[in-house]
Enzyme design. Structure first.
Site, short mmCIF file in Angstrom:
data_model
loop_
_atom_site.label_atom_id
_atom_site.label_comp_id
_atom_site.label_asym_id
_atom_site.label_seq_id
_atom_site.Cartn_x
_atom_site.Cartn_y
_atom_site.Cartn_z
N SER A 153 0.84 -1.20 0.00
CA SER A 153 0.00 0.00 0.00
C SER A 153 0.88 1.26 0.00
O SER A 153 1.71 1.42 -0.90
CB SER A 153 -0.97 -0.05 1.18
OG SER A 153 -2.02 0.87 1.04
N HIS A 170 -7.73 -5.78 0.31
CA HIS A 170 -6.56 -4.91 0.40
C HIS A 170 -5.44 -5.56 1.22
O HIS A 170 -4.27 -5.31 0.97
CB HIS A 170 -6.97 -3.58 1.03
CG HIS A 170 -5.95 -2.50 0.86
ND1 HIS A 170 -5.56 -2.01 -0.37
CD2 HIS A 170 -5.22 -1.82 1.78
CE1 HIS A 170 -4.64 -1.07 -0.20
NE2 HIS A 170 -4.42 -0.93 1.10
#
Length: 250
Positions: free
Chosen positions: A94, A228
């Site tokens: 990320s 995610h």
């Protein structure tokens, strides 16, 4: 034996004086070394994991957060340099993927050896940088965003004392990445692999595949089941995929 002075930036759960390769692991916004806690047991002995711990978390809670991406990258880069006596690679998840890319460029710009591989996880390529205003949310909304992404246990964020410890670093990291200019100096001269979760709502397959522009070497896109934080759901598969690519010559 080469002496590597300790630094609060880097944690070496399985230190080796002369590993075949060191794998630098960078966390997400507000994240800590806990994201990679299993990797030391999953990576083969010849690969030494080196976990990045930015200010504002773990035993660095009282340290000020960097003002921006250049400061963060420069501080981390200076900490990393002594470990570049061995071949190395870097994995960023990320926000950590963006930091990893900028870190490689910072080190190359100062004449240091290129990494063997750059892994960018759950992050859109710079030309698709989203920005955002999450860092402006109040604590309740910020905690809700963390729960939505799935990286933090809801029961922990329900504890006021935990929020007081966790949310400042989260907010600071979101401010940093959301105000990031997204104008990297260029591509990297090493293989680059982008990894993503099939059901990650934070980026599209096209945004992940667009990392191909940022390397002059082979590129690959890997997609895993999950959201995610797919790498927390499937650590064995992810580490195996990373290791297989480290074995593949450029």
């Amino acid at each position: 034996m080469t002496h590597h002075p300790p630094t609060p930036w880097l944690r070496r759960p399985r230190p080796q004086p002369r590993p075949a390769l060191r794998l630098l692991c960078l966390p997400h916004a507000g994240g800590s070394t806990a994201l990679y806690r299993l990797w030391k047991d999953l990576l083969p002995p010849e690969v030494e994991p080196v976990l990045v711990c930015p200010p504002g978390r773990e035993d660095r809670l009282d340290e000020p957060l960097p003002d921006g991406m250049p400061e963060l990258v420069a501080d981390l880069g200076r900490a990393v340099v002594p470990l570049l006596d061995r071949p190395w690679a870097v994995f960023g998840h990320s926000m950590g993927a963006t930091v990893a890319h900028e870190l490689v460029l910072w080190l190359l710009g100062r004449g240091h050896r290129a990494p063997e591989h750059l892994f960018v996880s759950a992050r859109e390529a710079p030309q698709h940088h989203h920005g955002g205003t999450v860092h402006l949310l109040d604590d309740e909304a910020l905690a809700a965003e963390l729960i939505r992404l799935g990286g933090t246990a809801p029961e922990l964020l329900a504890i006021p004392e935990v929020r007081q410890l966790v949310l400042p670093a989260v907010r600071g990291d979101y401010r940093l990445i959301e105000t990031y200019a997204a104008e990297p100096a260029g591509p990297v001269p090493c293989p680059l692999t982008a990894l993503t979760g099939a059901s990650d709502t934070e980026l599209t397959a096209e945004e992940a595949a667009s990392w191909e522009k940022w390397t002059t070497s082979p590129f690959q896109l890997l997609t895993f089941p999950g959201g995610h934080f797919y790498l927390s759901e499937r650590p064995y598969e992810v580490v195996d995929a990373v290791y297989r690519r480290l074995l593949t010559p450029a």
